[in-house]
Design a protein around this motif. Sequence first.
Motif, PDB file in Angstrom:
ATOM      1  N   ASP A   1      20.760 -34.080  58.695  1.00  0.00           N
ATOM      2  CA  ASP A   1      19.604 -33.194  58.880  1.00  0.00           C
ATOM      3  C   ASP A   1      19.271 -32.455  57.583  1.00  0.00           C
ATOM      4  N   ILE A   2      20.282 -32.075  56.814  1.00  0.00           N
ATOM      5  CA  ILE A   2      20.030 -31.429  55.515  1.00  0.00           C
ATOM      6  C   ILE A   2      19.276 -32.384  54.599  1.00  0.00           C
ATOM      7  N   ILE A   3      19.704 -33.617  54.540  1.00  0.00           N
ATOM      8  CA  ILE A   3      19.017 -34.617  53.716  1.00  0.00           C
ATOM      9  C   ILE A   3      17.569 -34.783  54.193  1.00  0.00           C
ATOM     10  N   TYR A   4      17.376 -34.849  55.501  1.00  0.00           N
ATOM     11  CA  TYR A   4      16.030 -34.968  56.067  1.00  0.00           C
ATOM     12  C   TYR A   4      15.182 -33.756  55.682  1.00  0.00           C
ATOM     13  N   TYR A   5      15.744 -32.559  55.839  1.00  0.00           N
ATOM     14  CA  TYR A   5      15.011 -31.318  55.538  1.00  0.00           C
ATOM     15  C   TYR A   5      14.595 -31.283  54.073  1.00  0.00           C
ATOM     16  N   LEU A   6      15.507 -31.619  53.179  1.00  0.00           N
ATOM     17  CA  LEU A   6      15.195 -31.581  51.748  1.00  0.00           C
ATOM     18  C   LEU A   6      14.109 -32.587  51.365  1.00  0.00           C
ATOM     19  N   ASN A   7      13.999 -33.668  52.104  1.00  0.00           N
ATOM     20  CA  ASN A   7      12.984 -34.676  51.816  1.00  0.00           C
ATOM     21  C   ASN A   7      11.664 -34.443  52.537  1.00  0.00           C
ATOM     22  N   ASN A   8      11.689 -33.727  53.669  1.00  0.00           N
ATOM     23  CA  ASN A   8      10.490 -33.580  54.491  1.00  0.00           C
ATOM     24  C   ASN A   8      10.025 -32.144  54.689  1.00  0.00           C
TER      25      ASN A   8
ATOM     26  N   PHE B   1      19.617 -19.142  55.549  1.00  0.00           N
ATOM     27  CA  PHE B   1      20.397 -20.279  55.076  1.00  0.00           C
ATOM     28  C   PHE B   1      19.837 -20.727  53.740  1.00  0.00           C
ATOM     29  N   ARG B   2      20.656 -21.489  53.030  1.00  0.00           N
ATOM     30  CA  ARG B   2      20.222 -22.090  51.758  1.00  0.00           C
ATOM     31  C   ARG B   2      20.786 -23.503  51.708  1.00  0.00           C
ATOM     32  N   ILE B   3      19.936 -24.461  51.376  1.00  0.00           N
ATOM     33  CA  ILE B   3      20.379 -25.832  51.170  1.00  0.00           C
ATOM     34  C   ILE B   3      19.815 -26.315  49.846  1.00  0.00           C
ATOM     35  N   GLU B   4      20.589 -27.135  49.147  1.00  0.00           N
ATOM     36  CA  GLU B   4      20.170 -27.681  47.858  1.00  0.00           C
ATOM     37  C   GLU B   4      20.564 -29.147  47.804  1.00  0.00           C
ATOM     38  N   GLY B   5      19.758 -29.904  47.116  1.00  0.00           N
ATOM     39  CA  GLY B   5      20.082 -31.298  46.930  1.00  0.00           C
ATOM     40  C   GLY B   5      19.654 -31.774  45.555  1.00  0.00           C
ATOM     41  N   GLN B   6      20.431 -32.676  45.013  1.00  0.00           N
ATOM     42  CA  GLN B   6      20.102 -33.309  43.738  1.00  0.00           C
ATOM     43  C   GLN B   6      20.031 -34.802  43.999  1.00  0.00           C
ATOM     44  N   PHE B   7      18.861 -35.376  43.753  1.00  0.00           N
ATOM     45  CA  PHE B   7      18.612 -36.775  44.070  1.00  0.00           C
ATOM     46  C   PHE B   7      18.138 -37.524  42.829  1.00  0.00           C
ATOM     47  N   ILE B   8      18.422 -38.803  42.783  1.00  0.00           N
ATOM     48  CA  ILE B   8      17.864 -39.668  41.745  1.00  0.00           C
ATOM     49  C   ILE B   8      17.034 -40.720  42.454  1.00  0.00           C
ATOM     50  N   SER B   9      15.746 -40.734  42.145  1.00  0.00           N
ATOM     51  CA  SER B   9      14.827 -41.680  42.762  1.00  0.00           C
ATOM     52  C   SER B   9      13.996 -42.335  41.666  1.00  0.00           C
ATOM     53  N   ASP B  10      14.006 -43.647  41.619  1.00  0.00           N
ATOM     54  CA  ASP B  10      13.289 -44.402  40.589  1.00  0.00           C
ATOM     55  C   ASP B  10      13.661 -43.917  39.188  1.00  0.00           C
ATOM     56  N   GLY B  11      14.934 -43.590  39.002  1.00  0.00           N
ATOM     57  CA  GLY B  11      15.427 -43.163  37.702  1.00  0.00           C
ATOM     58  C   GLY B  11      15.108 -41.723  37.334  1.00  0.00           C
ATOM     59  N   VAL B  12      14.469 -40.991  38.244  1.00  0.00           N
ATOM     60  CA  VAL B  12      14.106 -39.597  37.980  1.00  0.00           C
ATOM     61  C   VAL B  12      15.003 -38.689  38.820  1.00  0.00           C
TER      62      VAL B  12
ATOM     63  N   HIS C   1      15.817 -31.933  41.754  1.00  0.00           N
ATOM     64  CA  HIS C   1      16.635 -30.873  42.361  1.00  0.00           C
ATOM     65  C   HIS C   1      15.726 -30.109  43.321  1.00  0.00           C
ATOM     66  N   VAL C   2      16.160 -30.024  44.580  1.00  0.00           N
ATOM     67  CA  VAL C   2      15.378 -29.335  45.605  1.00  0.00           C
ATOM     68  C   VAL C   2      16.261 -28.235  46.196  1.00  0.00           C
ATOM     69  N   LYS C   3      15.696 -27.017  46.307  1.00  0.00           N
ATOM     70  CA  LYS C   3      16.403 -25.892  46.911  1.00  0.00           C
ATOM     71  C   LYS C   3      15.490 -25.269  47.953  1.00  0.00           C
ATOM     72  N   ILE C   4      16.022 -25.033  49.144  1.00  0.00           N
ATOM     73  CA  ILE C   4      15.275 -24.391  50.212  1.00  0.00           C
ATOM     74  C   ILE C   4      16.073 -23.206  50.703  1.00  0.00           C
ATOM     75  N   ILE C   5      15.414 -22.047  50.745  1.00  0.00           N
ATOM     76  CA  ILE C   5      16.019 -20.831  51.261  1.00  0.00           C
ATOM     77  C   ILE C   5      15.150 -20.348  52.403  1.00  0.00           C
ATOM     78  N   SER C   6      15.770 -20.057  53.528  1.00  0.00           N
ATOM     79  CA  SER C   6      15.043 -19.532  54.687  1.00  0.00           C
ATOM     80  C   SER C   6      15.674 -18.199  55.070  1.00  0.00           C
ATOM     81  N   GLU C   7      14.836 -17.202  55.237  1.00  0.00           N
ATOM     82  CA  GLU C   7      15.311 -15.877  55.637  1.00  0.00           C
ATOM     83  C   GLU C   7      14.506 -15.402  56.826  1.00  0.00           C
ATOM     84  N   GLY C   8      15.194 -14.898  57.838  1.00  0.00           N
ATOM     85  CA  GLY C   8      14.533 -14.453  59.056  1.00  0.00           C
ATOM     86  C   GLY C   8      14.308 -12.994  59.011  1.00  0.00           C
TER      87      GLY C   8
END
Length: 85
Positions: free
Chosen positions: A37-44, A64-75, A78-85
């Motif tokens: 779900d974290i991977i899905y959230y970071l992509n969508n 919550f805070r989630i972060e991901g570092q991805f390599i796609s097509d050689g690029v 870095h995606v970071k999402i922070i949600s605060e209620g």
Amino acid sequence: MLKVFRYRNYEQGKFEFHPRVNLITGLNGAGKTTILDIIYYLNNGRSYFTIQDKNLYKHGHEHFRIEGQFISDGVERHVKIISEG
């Protein structure tokens, strides 16, 4: 690479992945689906399971805070999402 802080059943965690093949194993309720779900959230930009971020906060917390570092097509991205209620 994924980093998670207070998302669903994770207080915090860091996950490193092999660039080709990965296997996620564990007991029921261990958090395997949460990793997906974290991977899905970071992509969508939202969870697969809910549109309300408050349903994703670890019990007793309001952010919550989630972060991901991805390599796609050689690029590298870095995606970071922070949600605060």
